[in-house]
Design an enzyme around this catalytic site. Structure first.
Site, mmCIF file in Angstrom:
data_model
loop_
_atom_site.group_PDB
_atom_site.id
_atom_site.type_symbol
_atom_site.label_atom_id
_atom_site.label_comp_id
_atom_site.label_asym_id
_atom_site.label_seq_id
_atom_site.Cartn_x
_atom_site.Cartn_y
_atom_site.Cartn_z
ATOM 1 N N ARG A 11 0.821 -1.209 0.000
ATOM 2 C CA ARG A 11 0.000 0.000 0.000
ATOM 3 C C ARG A 11 0.856 1.262 0.000
ATOM 4 O O ARG A 11 1.922 1.296 0.604
ATOM 5 C CB ARG A 11 -0.930 0.001 1.218
ATOM 6 C CG ARG A 11 -1.934 -1.142 1.202
ATOM 7 C CD ARG A 11 -2.654 -1.302 2.533
ATOM 8 N NE ARG A 11 -3.638 -2.380 2.461
ATOM 9 C CZ ARG A 11 -3.354 -3.680 2.643
ATOM 10 N NH1 ARG A 11 -2.110 -4.045 2.930
ATOM 11 N NH2 ARG A 11 -4.301 -4.590 2.543
ATOM 12 N N HIS A 29 -0.552 -2.447 -4.628
ATOM 13 C CA HIS A 29 0.000 -3.379 -5.615
ATOM 14 C C HIS A 29 0.051 -2.831 -7.035
ATOM 15 O O HIS A 29 -0.196 -3.535 -8.006
ATOM 16 C CB HIS A 29 -0.794 -4.693 -5.600
ATOM 17 C CG HIS A 29 -0.592 -5.514 -4.356
ATOM 18 N ND1 HIS A 29 0.550 -5.428 -3.589
ATOM 19 C CD2 HIS A 29 -1.394 -6.441 -3.759
ATOM 20 C CE1 HIS A 29 0.448 -6.275 -2.574
ATOM 21 N NE2 HIS A 29 -0.712 -6.886 -2.635
ATOM 22 N N HIS A 41 3.478 -12.727 -5.765
ATOM 23 C CA HIS A 41 2.389 -12.876 -4.792
ATOM 24 C C HIS A 41 1.817 -14.296 -4.798
ATOM 25 O O HIS A 41 0.601 -14.479 -4.707
ATOM 26 C CB HIS A 41 1.292 -11.854 -5.096
ATOM 27 C CG HIS A 41 0.486 -11.430 -3.904
ATOM 28 N ND1 HIS A 41 -0.508 -12.208 -3.367
ATOM 29 C CD2 HIS A 41 0.542 -10.307 -3.145
ATOM 30 C CE1 HIS A 41 -1.058 -11.583 -2.347
ATOM 31 N NE2 HIS A 41 -0.427 -10.421 -2.181
ATOM 32 N N SER A 42 2.686 -15.287 -4.862
ATOM 33 C CA SER A 42 2.217 -16.676 -4.796
ATOM 34 C C SER A 42 1.770 -17.024 -3.381
ATOM 35 O O SER A 42 2.350 -16.580 -2.390
ATOM 36 C CB SER A 42 3.326 -17.645 -5.227
ATOM 37 O OG SER A 42 3.549 -17.567 -6.614
ATOM 38 N N TYR A 43 0.711 -17.846 -3.319
ATOM 39 C CA TYR A 43 0.224 -18.402 -2.057
ATOM 40 C C TYR A 43 0.684 -19.858 -1.987
ATOM 41 O O TYR A 43 0.314 -20.676 -2.835
ATOM 42 C CB TYR A 43 -1.300 -18.375 -1.996
ATOM 43 C CG TYR A 43 -1.931 -17.013 -1.894
ATOM 44 C CD1 TYR A 43 -2.511 -16.579 -0.701
ATOM 45 C CD2 TYR A 43 -2.006 -16.160 -3.006
ATOM 46 C CE1 TYR A 43 -3.137 -15.347 -0.611
ATOM 47 C CE2 TYR A 43 -2.620 -14.927 -2.919
ATOM 48 C CZ TYR A 43 -3.183 -14.528 -1.722
ATOM 49 O OH TYR A 43 -3.795 -13.293 -1.644
ATOM 50 N N ASP A 90 -0.406 -10.168 8.408
ATOM 51 C CA ASP A 90 -0.318 -9.431 7.138
ATOM 52 C C ASP A 90 0.743 -8.356 7.322
ATOM 53 O O ASP A 90 0.534 -7.196 7.002
ATOM 54 C CB ASP A 90 -1.664 -8.819 6.770
ATOM 55 C CG ASP A 90 -1.728 -8.391 5.309
ATOM 56 O OD1 ASP A 90 -0.718 -8.570 4.588
ATOM 57 O OD2 ASP A 90 -2.777 -7.866 4.877
ATOM 58 N N GLU A 147 6.083 -12.566 0.719
ATOM 59 C CA GLU A 147 6.346 -11.542 -0.292
ATOM 60 C C GLU A 147 7.665 -10.838 0.020
ATOM 61 O O GLU A 147 7.712 -9.908 0.830
ATOM 62 C CB GLU A 147 5.190 -10.539 -0.328
ATOM 63 C CG GLU A 147 3.831 -11.181 -0.588
ATOM 64 C CD GLU A 147 2.681 -10.255 -0.214
ATOM 65 O OE1 GLU A 147 2.685 -9.089 -0.673
ATOM 66 O OE2 GLU A 147 1.791 -10.683 0.552
#
Length: 349
Positions: free
Chosen positions: A79, A104, A179-181, A252, A312
């Site tokens: 952000r 992003h 931004h892979s999970y 987060d 990240e």
């Protein structure tokens, strides 16, 4: 190495899926739309190769991709407060695409555009090279930024290396990540709450009610933010710590890495999978998927909270407003460069 046309997007532009498989059976699939990693097949302790990242089946679903599954995000990941920043004498206003703030890279950023792609095959590795020109004024950012992202897969080891490079003809800001999970249970057999994580970090960044860094650097000692020894993701989800409650019961948060670099290790004991992340970056944002749940389905599974965890690797978010953070400013003619290596192994009992 395989290439496959998987659909059309953005005024009937073709989207290509690239799949690389090494001699062990380790496999990566990615596409030229958003440099999205759609699948990673990694071995468990029985030698079973299963998918360990979240993803969709169709290009139409990726056209939405509100959660940025597998995508490269930028120009600036995270952000930016109130969608505005100053560089020298100039003030730039960029889109507010998350309530009062920019996130992003904007409405499209790097994650929802087509990149040019070239495959480079060598004796020891295969590289997919993505390039994109982010033109002056795109998403409000200054300068023509030439970006190159390379995904390199080794033939002998189950390793993916991602390198980001950029050069701009004006002073600008750049802070890019993937931004892979990750879900090491394989094929979404379980959520990530019992995954255990280690981060070489003694400090995390406090967040305000809009999930923006306040500027406070907080020691992790004696808190659920202390990952210097392995800790379950569930510890933060179950915690009543004000910061974990704030972000939806979990994490987060940006963690500053020791000596501006560091190692991150994620394990899942039942499958025996281990992911080792090494980076040149100064921070990692840990997101435990607290707000994933919605109406979407993913490969037959209802999307639910804690189905994946993001690691990240990047500079601290909103650093343009915090001079004591590592800077995201890229000066004219200088090169932005960042590398993160993901190595998949099996836990040795």
């Amino acid at each position: 190495m395989q290439k496959k046309l998987i659909g059309l997007i953005d005024d009937d532009q073709p989207v290509t899926l690239f799949t690389v498989k090494n001699k062990n059976g380790f496999e990566i699939s990615c596409m030229n739309y958003g440099c999205v990693i759609t699948k990673i097949l990694a071995s468990d302790r029985r030698g079973q190769y299963e998918n360990v990242v979240l993803g969709f089946d169709t290009i139409e679903e990726y056209g939405q991709n509100a959660k940025y599954l597998g995508a490269v995000v930028g120009r600036v990941a995270g952000r930016i407060k109130r969608g505005t920043f100053r560089l020298g004498e100039n003030v730039y206003n960029i889109p507010k695409n998350e309530k009062n703030n920019h996130i992003h890279g904007g409405a499209k950023g790097f994650s929802h555009v087509l990149w040019d792609a070239t495959v480079l095959e060598g004796k020891e590795e295969t590289t997919i090279e993505f390039t994109y020109l982010s033109e002056d004024g795109e998403e409000g950012y200054p300068g023509n930024l030439e970006m190159k992202v390379t995904y390199t897969i080794l033939n002998e080891r189950d390793t993916l290396s991602i390198t980001y490079k950029g050069i701009c003809d004006r002073d600008t800001v750049v802070n890019v990540t993937n931004h892979s999970y990750f879900n090491l249970s394989g094929n979404l057999q379980r959520d990530v709450l019992d995954h255990e994580l280690m981060i070489e970090s003694s400090t995390y960044l406090e967040l305000d009610e809009e999930f923006l860094p306040t500027g406070n650097l907080v020691p992790v000692d004696d808190t659920v933010f202390d990952f210097r020894k392995f800790r379950k993701i569930a510890d933060g989800v179950d915690s009543v710590h004000p910061q974990t409650v704030l972000v939806g019961h979990g994490y987060d948060h940006p963690f500053l890495l020791e000596d501006n670099s560091g190692t991150i290790v994620l394990t899942e004991k039942e499958s025996g999978r281990k992911l080792i992340v090494e980076t040149t970056e100064s921070a990692v944002v840990l997101y435990s998927g607290n707000n994933l749940a919605g109406s979407e389905t993913m490969r037959g599974e209802q999307v639910r909270n804690y189905l994946g965890v993001c690691l990240e690797t990047q500079g601290p978010p909103d650093s343009i407003h915090h001079p004591h953070f590592p800077s995201s400013i890229l000066l004219t003619g200088n090169e932005y460069k960042s590398t993160t290596i993901y190595s998949f192994e099996v836990i040795i009992d």
